[in-house]
Design an enzyme around this catalytic site. Sequence first.
Site, PDB file in Angstrom:
ATOM      1  N   THR A 120     -27.786 -39.234  11.265  1.00  0.00           N
ATOM      2  CA  THR A 120     -28.873 -39.114  10.761  1.00  0.00           C
ATOM      3  C   THR A 120     -29.668 -37.806  10.910  1.00  0.00           C
ATOM      4  OG1 THR A 120     -31.035 -40.179  10.756  1.00  0.00           O
ATOM      5  CG2 THR A 120     -30.054 -39.962  12.499  1.00  0.00           C
ATOM      6  N   ASP A 121     -30.499 -37.571   9.534  1.00  0.00           N
ATOM      7  CA  ASP A 121     -31.509 -36.726   9.946  1.00  0.00           C
ATOM      8  C   ASP A 121     -32.507 -36.854  10.503  1.00  0.00           C
ATOM      9  OD1 ASP A 121     -32.532 -37.786   8.771  1.00  0.00           O
ATOM     10  OD2 ASP A 121     -33.598 -36.778   6.574  1.00  0.00           O
ATOM     11  N   GLU A 122     -32.483 -37.709  11.354  1.00  0.00           N
ATOM     12  CA  GLU A 122     -33.761 -37.315  12.481  1.00  0.00           C
ATOM     13  C   GLU A 122     -32.897 -37.309  13.815  1.00  0.00           C
ATOM     14  OE1 GLU A 122     -34.676 -41.403  12.885  1.00  0.00           O
ATOM     15  OE2 GLU A 122     -35.329 -42.121  10.666  1.00  0.00           O
ATOM     16  N   TYR A 144     -34.463 -44.768  18.537  1.00  0.00           N
ATOM     17  CA  TYR A 144     -33.179 -44.863  17.157  1.00  0.00           C
ATOM     18  C   TYR A 144     -33.027 -43.316  17.353  1.00  0.00           C
ATOM     19  CZ  TYR A 144     -31.008 -44.083  13.227  1.00  0.00           C
ATOM     20  OH  TYR A 144     -30.169 -43.907  12.138  1.00  0.00           O
ATOM     21  N   LYS A 148     -29.369 -41.415  18.387  1.00  0.00           N
ATOM     22  CA  LYS A 148     -28.139 -40.913  17.680  1.00  0.00           C
ATOM     23  C   LYS A 148     -28.488 -39.447  18.163  1.00  0.00           C
ATOM     24  CE  LYS A 148     -26.881 -42.998  14.362  1.00  0.00           C
ATOM     25  NZ  LYS A 148     -25.964 -43.334  13.791  1.00  0.00           N
ATOM     26  N   LEU A 184     -37.987 -48.876   4.351  1.00  0.00           N
ATOM     27  CA  LEU A 184     -39.303 -49.345   2.869  1.00  0.00           C
ATOM     28  C   LEU A 184     -38.781 -49.829   1.394  1.00  0.00           C
ATOM     29  CD1 LEU A 184     -42.534 -48.217   1.990  1.00  0.00           C
ATOM     30  CD2 LEU A 184     -41.011 -46.098   1.598  1.00  0.00           C
TER      31      LEU A 184
HETATM   32  P1  NAD Z   1     -27.280 -51.156   8.628  1.00  0.00           P
HETATM   33  O1  NAD Z   1     -28.030 -51.617   9.958  1.00  0.00           O
HETATM   34  O2  NAD Z   1     -27.330 -51.935   7.898  1.00  0.00           O
HETATM   35  O3  NAD Z   1     -25.809 -51.536   8.919  1.00  0.00           O
HETATM   36  C1  NAD Z   1     -25.521 -51.739  10.845  1.00  0.00           C
HETATM   37  C2  NAD Z   1     -23.923 -51.746  10.639  1.00  0.00           C
HETATM   38  O4  NAD Z   1     -24.109 -52.321  12.423  1.00  0.00           O
HETATM   39  C3  NAD Z   1     -24.364 -53.459  10.060  1.00  0.00           C
HETATM   40  O5  NAD Z   1     -23.207 -54.468  10.377  1.00  0.00           O
HETATM   41  C4  NAD Z   1     -23.951 -54.449  11.938  1.00  0.00           C
HETATM   42  O6  NAD Z   1     -23.281 -55.286  12.395  1.00  0.00           O
HETATM   43  C5  NAD Z   1     -22.982 -53.362  12.635  1.00  0.00           C
HETATM   44  N1  NAD Z   1     -23.182 -53.903  14.247  1.00  0.00           N
HETATM   45  C6  NAD Z   1     -24.216 -53.379  14.937  1.00  0.00           C
HETATM   46  N2  NAD Z   1     -24.190 -52.631  16.350  1.00  0.00           N
HETATM   47  C7  NAD Z   1     -23.001 -53.314  16.430  1.00  0.00           C
HETATM   48  C8  NAD Z   1     -21.943 -53.657  17.757  1.00  0.00           C
HETATM   49  N3  NAD Z   1     -22.005 -53.334  18.459  1.00  0.00           N
HETATM   50  N4  NAD Z   1     -20.412 -53.560  17.031  1.00  0.00           N
HETATM   51  C9  NAD Z   1     -20.183 -53.929  15.272  1.00  0.00           C
HETATM   52  N5  NAD Z   1     -20.707 -53.353  14.698  1.00  0.00           N
HETATM   53  C10 NAD Z   1     -22.032 -53.519  14.998  1.00  0.00           C
HETATM   54  O7  NAD Z   1     -27.154 -49.595   8.860  1.00  0.00           O
HETATM   55  P2  NAD Z   1     -27.194 -49.162   7.838  1.00  0.00           P
HETATM   56  O8  NAD Z   1     -28.709 -48.221   7.717  1.00  0.00           O
HETATM   57  O9  NAD Z   1     -25.889 -49.159   6.845  1.00  0.00           O
HETATM   58  O10 NAD Z   1     -26.329 -47.560   8.672  1.00  0.00           O
HETATM   59  C11 NAD Z   1     -25.255 -47.596   9.063  1.00  0.00           C
HETATM   60  C12 NAD Z   1     -25.023 -45.998   9.811  1.00  0.00           C
HETATM   61  O11 NAD Z   1     -25.478 -44.560   8.986  1.00  0.00           O
HETATM   62  C13 NAD Z   1     -26.312 -46.120  11.411  1.00  0.00           C
HETATM   63  O12 NAD Z   1     -24.672 -45.254  12.416  1.00  0.00           O
HETATM   64  C14 NAD Z   1     -27.468 -45.354  10.462  1.00  0.00           C
HETATM   65  O13 NAD Z   1     -28.333 -44.551  11.821  1.00  0.00           O
HETATM   66  C15 NAD Z   1     -26.544 -44.578   9.716  1.00  0.00           C
HETATM   67  N6  NAD Z   1     -27.729 -43.342   8.483  1.00  0.00           N
HETATM   68  C16 NAD Z   1     -28.230 -44.394   8.011  1.00  0.00           C
HETATM   69  C17 NAD Z   1     -29.153 -44.178   7.074  1.00  0.00           C
HETATM   70  C18 NAD Z   1     -29.970 -44.710   6.575  1.00  0.00           C
HETATM   71  O14 NAD Z   1     -31.000 -44.187   5.474  1.00  0.00           O
HETATM   72  N7  NAD Z   1     -30.403 -46.383   6.286  1.00  0.00           N
HETATM   73  C19 NAD Z   1     -29.420 -42.474   6.855  1.00  0.00           C
HETATM   74  C20 NAD Z   1     -28.742 -41.617   7.936  1.00  0.00           C
HETATM   75  C21 NAD Z   1     -27.581 -42.037   8.444  1.00  0.00           C
HETATM   76  O1  DAU Z   2     -33.771 -40.296   7.835  1.00  0.00           O
HETATM   77  C1  DAU Z   2     -32.473 -41.212   7.741  1.00  0.00           C
HETATM   78  C2  DAU Z   2     -32.713 -42.653   8.295  1.00  0.00           C
HETATM   79  O2  DAU Z   2     -34.039 -43.310   7.247  1.00  0.00           O
HETATM   80  C3  DAU Z   2     -31.745 -43.268   9.434  1.00  0.00           C
HETATM   81  O3  DAU Z   2     -31.144 -42.682  10.457  1.00  0.00           O
HETATM   82  C4  DAU Z   2     -32.196 -44.999   9.571  1.00  0.00           C
HETATM   83  O4  DAU Z   2     -31.270 -45.898   9.816  1.00  0.00           O
HETATM   84  C5  DAU Z   2     -33.124 -45.159   8.542  1.00  0.00           C
HETATM   85  O5  DAU Z   2     -33.947 -46.987   9.012  1.00  0.00           O
HETATM   86  C6  DAU Z   2     -34.746 -44.340   7.741  1.00  0.00           C
HETATM   87  O6  DAU Z   2     -34.956 -44.432   8.910  1.00  0.00           O
HETATM   88  P1  DAU Z   2     -36.721 -44.192   8.018  1.00  0.00           P
HETATM   89  O7  DAU Z   2     -37.334 -44.720   9.358  1.00  0.00           O
HETATM   90  O8  DAU Z   2     -37.127 -42.645   7.219  1.00  0.00           O
HETATM   91  O9  DAU Z   2     -36.757 -45.496   7.193  1.00  0.00           O
HETATM   92  P2  DAU Z   2     -37.758 -46.852   6.629  1.00  0.00           P
HETATM   93  O10 DAU Z   2     -37.326 -47.337   5.471  1.00  0.00           O
HETATM   94  O11 DAU Z   2     -38.378 -48.222   7.906  1.00  0.00           O
HETATM   95  O12 DAU Z   2     -39.023 -46.014   7.008  1.00  0.00           O
HETATM   96  C7  DAU Z   2     -39.273 -44.889   5.163  1.00  0.00           C
HETATM   97  C8  DAU Z   2     -40.416 -44.800   5.837  1.00  0.00           C
HETATM   98  O13 DAU Z   2     -41.328 -45.507   5.334  1.00  0.00           O
HETATM   99  C9  DAU Z   2     -41.087 -44.034   7.327  1.00  0.00           C
HETATM  100  O14 DAU Z   2     -42.032 -43.127   6.902  1.00  0.00           O
HETATM  101  C10 DAU Z   2     -42.010 -45.428   7.363  1.00  0.00           C
HETATM  102  C11 DAU Z   2     -42.732 -45.875   6.100  1.00  0.00           C
HETATM  103  N1  DAU Z   2     -42.771 -47.136   6.401  1.00  0.00           N
HETATM  104  C12 DAU Z   2     -42.306 -48.220   6.276  1.00  0.00           C
HETATM  105  C13 DAU Z   2     -41.608 -49.473   6.582  1.00  0.00           C
HETATM  106  C14 DAU Z   2     -40.280 -50.488   6.898  1.00  0.00           C
HETATM  107  C15 DAU Z   2     -44.260 -47.237   5.704  1.00  0.00           C
HETATM  108  O15 DAU Z   2     -44.750 -46.803   5.118  1.00  0.00           O
HETATM  109  N2  DAU Z   2     -44.298 -49.515   5.785  1.00  0.00           N
HETATM  110  C16 DAU Z   2     -43.102 -50.336   5.943  1.00  0.00           C
HETATM  111  O16 DAU Z   2     -43.340 -50.791   6.674  1.00  0.00           O
END
Ligand code: NAD
Ligand code: DAU
Length: 341
Positions: A120-122, A144, A148, A184
């Site tokens: 992730t970019d985080e 988190y 990562k 969000l």
């Molecule tokens: P998500 O939370 O929707 O899905 C995670 C999945 O992993 C779930 O199906 C969960 O059951 C499974 N899981 C959790 N722990 C496990 C374990 N111990 N063994 C096997 N399976 C397990 O997450 P997502 O948003 O789909 O993110 C997927 C990946 O992409 C993550 O690694 C996250 O860090 C990365 N990522 C997410 C975003 C985003 O914006 N959502 C952006 C960049 C990177």
């Molecule tokens: O940047 C990549 C990341 O993006 C991934 O690595 C993470 O897995 C994914 O969850 C996401 O993280 P964020 O924290 O950026 O996503 P989130 O949807 O939780 O929040 C997006 C923005 O919105 C953040 O600045 C917090 C804000 N927010 C979020 C929630 C849930 C609110 O203002 N209100 C809310 O209720």
Amino acid sequence: MKILITGGAGFIGSNFIRHIISAYPDYSIINLDKLTYAGNLENIKDMENHPDYRFIKGDICDRHFLGSLDFNAIINFAAESHVDRSILDSFPFLQTNVIGVQNLLEAAKIRGCRLLQVSTDEVYGSTEKGLSTEESPISPNSPYAASKASADLLARAYHKTFGMDVLITRCSNNYGPYQFPEKLIPLVISHALAGRPIPVYGDGKNVRDWIYVLDHCRAIDAVFHRGNAGEVYNAGGKNEVQNIDIVKRLLTLIAEKTGRDKESLMDLITFVNDRPGHDRRYAIDPSKIEGELGWTPETGFEEGLANTVDWYLSHQTWWERIISGEYMDYYKMQYKERFGE
Ligand code: NAD
Ligand code: DAU
């Protein structure tokens, strides 16, 4: 090619499996998922009977179990993914996101196979000026992000020490179908449709770089097939938006598509206490993946947001079932203080 895809019942993993099965008909896929609160087999139900797809319930922290599986590549999506939950309890994050990745690296080492770690970019922390490149320092600010970043460092170390074929992708904020309603964009849509307050953290001016989930899937495909071992690739949408702007755009779309009163929807916006350690801005530079691998995002933000709203409108039972269960206990715990209660 037999690919072990971990976390394929989550948001991005399920979209990716659908993508890879249709793009590479000669591949076979094992989807290994623990089915945590975020894993949902409904996300991947359409693949259930596909001859090249098999689901196995399992935990990436169980190294003996991983040793019993037959595969020749790994793509790891499995993670605890929600920043707010890592603030409430970081233990599962360290387990899955660090120890789980170590197990996968060991499993790949034994087989001498390629492993792509979805990161992730985080990990770069808040990017106050300019853009984060793959050379920027790692500076995670939430538990988190720290978990990562730890996994990225482990993956790097396994490449350097054992010469392993490891790749890392670092993507920005994804949105699109099947995203869990704690994040969000789906949270705003579900709250707007239910007429519930929409919590916006702090002043709402935090910036995220949004990318449509299928563009992220295509980036992982490009890196998995054409990336160089040991390298990191940023993938971003070049689409920086303040949170409050996203919320307003979503509410405008919902008003247009459902005929609800736009002003009443806007009245749901509620500024609440900020997320501790809330990163102000994420912005990454995707020049490397664009220049070296020819990847570029294809879905514009207006189109992607409209698709996403349509999807949540037509899949109401999918998210209503999720938010009616134990999710509500989490929501109350997480948001009680945010609303100052
Ligand atoms: P998500 O939370 O929707 O899905 C995670 C999945 O992993 C779930 O199906 C969960 O059951 C499974 N899981 C959790 N722990 C496990 C374990 N111990 N063994 C096997 N399976 C397990 O997450 P997502 O948003 O789909 O993110 C997927 C990946 O992409 C993550 O690694 C996250 O860090 C990365 N990522 C997410 C975003 C985003 O914006 N959502 C952006 C960049 C990177
Ligand atoms: O940047 C990549 C990341 O993006 C991934 O690595 C993470 O897995 C994914 O969850 C996401 O993280 P964020 O924290 O950026 O996503 P989130 O949807 O939780 O929040 C997006 C923005 O919105 C953040 O600045 C917090 C804000 N927010 C979020 C929630 C849930 C609110 O203002 N209100 C809310 O209720």
